[in-house]
Design an enzyme around this catalytic site. Structure first.
Site, short mmCIF file in Angstrom:
data_model
loop_
_atom_site.label_atom_id
_atom_site.label_comp_id
_atom_site.label_asym_id
_atom_site.label_seq_id
_atom_site.Cartn_x
_atom_site.Cartn_y
_atom_site.Cartn_z
N ASP A 97 4.15 -11.30 -11.60
CA ASP A 97 4.64 -9.92 -11.78
C ASP A 97 5.78 -9.65 -10.79
O ASP A 97 5.81 -8.60 -10.14
CB ASP A 97 3.50 -8.92 -11.58
CG ASP A 97 3.86 -7.52 -12.10
OD1 ASP A 97 4.77 -7.41 -12.95
OD2 ASP A 97 3.24 -6.53 -11.66
N GLY A 122 -1.72 3.02 -7.29
CA GLY A 122 -1.83 2.25 -8.52
C GLY A 122 -3.01 2.76 -9.32
O GLY A 122 -3.53 3.85 -9.07
N LEU A 171 1.88 6.01 0.76
CA LEU A 171 3.08 5.25 0.41
C LEU A 171 3.21 5.03 -1.09
O LEU A 171 4.31 4.94 -1.63
CB LEU A 171 3.07 3.89 1.12
CG LEU A 171 3.09 3.91 2.65
CD1 LEU A 171 2.94 2.50 3.20
CD2 LEU A 171 4.38 4.55 3.17
#
Length: 476
Positions: free
Chosen positions: A140, A26, A23
Site C-alpha cells: 500500500d 483510520g 495526528l
C-alpha cells in the site's frame, strides 16, 4: 480510552506517556502525538480499540503489523518502540515524524523539481529494498504512507496491509488483493497471484510520477478506461520530465511483472545514482509551475516528440498480456474493493443515483462473456422476462407484467476491460424505478452470487477515481 488522569487533567497512558494532539485516524485506530514522561521525547502512539478489531476480524492483521515493524529496522522506515495493551486498548508506540506526510508537502506545491523528487525516490527505494530483504512486502505504498522527519528525510509507515514471505502459497505468489486503486499494479488487478516485490515496484513508479508531475498517471472518471490504462500502462509524461526519468518510469510501470525492472537494476541506473544535496540547497517548488495549467496539451505535444525507439519500446510493453495477475485490495482483512469503497477520492455519483432512485447497476466479473450471457438468460427465465441477445455484448430483458409505467425493460451491456476481467452495466430502459430496485435486490443480485467480483454503486464499493489529470487528492 484506557488512560489515567493526572491532577492537571493530562491524559497519561499506563503512567508512561502523556497523550497530545490527534495526528490522524483510520478505520480501527487513531494516531496521537505523545511524550515520554521520563525523557520528554516526542513519539507517535497508534491506539486500537480491541473490541472493534475483534469484531472486524482484523486481529491477525494487527499482529502481522507488529511482526513486520519488529523485523524492519531501517533509517527510512518508521520505528516501532514498544507495544502495550490494556483490557480495551492496544498501543503501538512509534517514532514521531515531525515533518508530517509527504502528501501534505506535495499538495502545497504543484510538483517537485527533479532533484527533490529523486532524493525522496532514492530514500523510498532503499527502504523498500530493505523490507523485501526481510521478506516484507508493503502493498500500500502511496504518498500518504510516506512521512518526513525533522530533517526532511523520508520514512515509510503503515504496514497494516503488508505481507510476509510466510503468506505465500505453494506457487510462491501472493493472492490477496489490496492497496489503493491508483497505485496498484496491473497483476494485482487481475487477481491471479502476484509477486509482492514487483507489485511494490509498480507503486514506487506511480509515486515517482506523482512527485515529478503533481498528478497521477492513471486517474480516469471512466472505469473501463481506468482499467485499460492501468493494464496497458497507458500514461503520458509531461514535457518537463527528463529523458532518463521517462525511461526509468517506462521500466517501473511495465505492465508485465516478469519484465518489470528490479530494485537492483533501479539502483544501477545513472539517474538514480546521482548524488543528492541537502534539501536546504534545493527549492521545493518547481521553477515553472504555470506549465501545469496546460499540462494535458503539453503532454500530448511532448509525446509526439518522444524518441522513436523509446516510444516503440513502451508501446510494445503496453500490449503485453500479463501472465500473472486490486484494486488492492480484496480483504485479507480488507481487500481492493473494500479499500476502494472507503476512498473519498472515488466517485460514481453521476452514474448511480441514491438508493431510492436507482435505475442502473454495475458489477465486475472474471467470468467469460458466454457465462455472463447464460446467467442473464437464466435470470430472465426465472423472472418471466423475455430475453434477446443483441449485437456488441448487449442483452435485453422485458417483463411480462405491466407496472405503473408499463412493463419493466432492462438492458445489460458487457465490456471487456482487461484480460479475464469484464464489467457489466445493467440499466432500466422502461418501466418504473421501484420495480427495477425490486428486480435488482430480489432477483439480479442474489442470482448472480459468486459470479460477481464486486458491485459498484449503491451499497457496494465505487471504483472510479474522480477527475483526470488534476493535482492528487488524498486517498485512504
Amino acid at each position: 480510552m484506557a488512560m489515567e488522569t493526572t491532577s492537571q487533567d493530562s491524559q497519561v497512558i499506563m503512567g508512561r506517556y502523556k497523550l497530545g494532539r490527534l495526528l490522524g485516524r483510520g478505520t480501527f485506530a487513531k494516531v496521537y502525538k505523545a511524550y515520554k514522561l521520563a525523557t520528554g521525547e516526542a513519539v507517535a502512539i497508534k491506539v486500537f480499540d480491541k473490541e472493534a478489531v475483534q469484531r472486524s476480524g482484523t486481529v491477525e492483521q494487527v499482529k502481522r503489523e507488529v511482526d513486520v515493524m519488529r523485523r524492519v529496522h531501517h533509517r527510512h522506515v518508521i520505528r516501532l518502540h514498544e507495544v502495550m495493551a490494556t483490557r480495551s486498548r492496544i498501543y503501538f508506540v512509534m517514532e514521531y515524524a515531525s515533518g508530517g506526510e509527504l502528501f501534505t508537502r506535495l499538495s502545497r506545491s504543484p510538483r517537485f523539481p527533479e532533484p527533490v523528487a529523486r532524493r525522496y525516490f532514492q530514500q523510498l527505494i532503499t527502504a523498500v529494498e530493505f523490507c523485501h530483504s526481510r521478506g516484507v512486502y508493503h502493498r500500500d505504498l502511496k504518498p500518504e504512507n510516506l512521512l518526513l522527519d525533522a530533517r526532511g528525510d523520508l520514512k515509510v509507515t503503515d504496514f497494516g496491509l503488508s505481507a510476509l514471505d510466510g503468506g505465500l502459497r505453494g506457487d510462491g505468489l501472493l493472492h490477496t488483493t489490496c492497496g489503493t486503486p491508483a497505485y496498484v499494479a496491473p497483476e494485482v488487478l487481475l487477481k491471479r497471484g502476484y509477486d509482492g516485490a514487483k507489485a511494490d515496484i509498480w507503486s514506487c513508479g506511480v509515486i515517482l510520477f506523482v512527485l515529478l508531475a503533481g498528478y497521477l498517471p492513471f486517474n480516469e472518471t471512466n472505469l473501463v478506461i481506468l482499467y485499460r490504462n492501468i493494464t496497458e500502462s497507458n500514461y503520458r509524461c509531461p514535457p518537463w520530465f527528463s529523458v532518463e526519468a521517462r525511461k526509468l518510469l517506462a521500466r517501473l510501470l511495465d505492465p508485465n511483472p516478469k519484465t518489470r525492472i528490479t530494485i537492483s537494476k533501479i539502483m544501477d541506473r545513472p539517474w538514480f545514482q546521482q548524488a543528492t544535496c541537502p534539501l536546504g540547497d534545493m527549492s521545493l517548488v518547481a521553477s515553472a509551475p504555470s506549465v501545469l495549467l496546460a499540462r494535458k496539451e503539453a503532454s500530448q505535444q511532448h509525446d509526439d516528440e518522444e524518441d522513436d525507439g523509446f516510444a516503440r519500446e513502451k508501446k510494445k510493453r503496453s500490449n503485453v498480456i500479463m501472465s500473472s495477475p486490486v484494486i488492492d485490495v480484496r480483504p485479507s482483512s480488507m481487500n481492493a474493493f473494500d479499500i476502494i469503497s472507503r476512498s473519498r477520492g472515488l466517485d460514481l455519483s453521476k452514474m448511480f443515483d441514491a438508493e431510492e432512485r436507482r435505475s442502473e447497476a454495475r458489477f465486475s466479473t472474471r467470468e467469460t462473456t458466454t457465462a455472463i450471457v447464460s446467467k442473464l438468460e437464466e435470470i430472465a427465465e426465472a423472472g418471466r422476462f423475455s430475453f434477446k441477445l443483441k449485437e456488441k455484448g448487449r442483452v435485453e430483458l422485458e417483463g411480462s407484467q405491466d407496472g405503473r409505467k408499463g412493463a419493466l425493460a432492462i438492458e445489460a451491456e458487457i465490456f471487456k476491460v482487461a484480460p479475464e476481467v469484464h464489467v457489466v452495466e445493467v440499466r432500466k430502459t422502461g418501466g418504473d424505478s421501484p420495480d427495477f430496485r425490486d428486480f435488482y435486490k430480489q432477483e439480479l443480485k442474489p442470482s448472480l452470487g459468486d459470479m460477481v467480483w464486486a458491485w459498484q454503486g449503491g451499497d457496494s464499493p465505487p471504483l472510479v477515481p474522480a477527475a483526470g489529470r488534476r493535482p492528487i487528492t488524498k486517498r485512504s
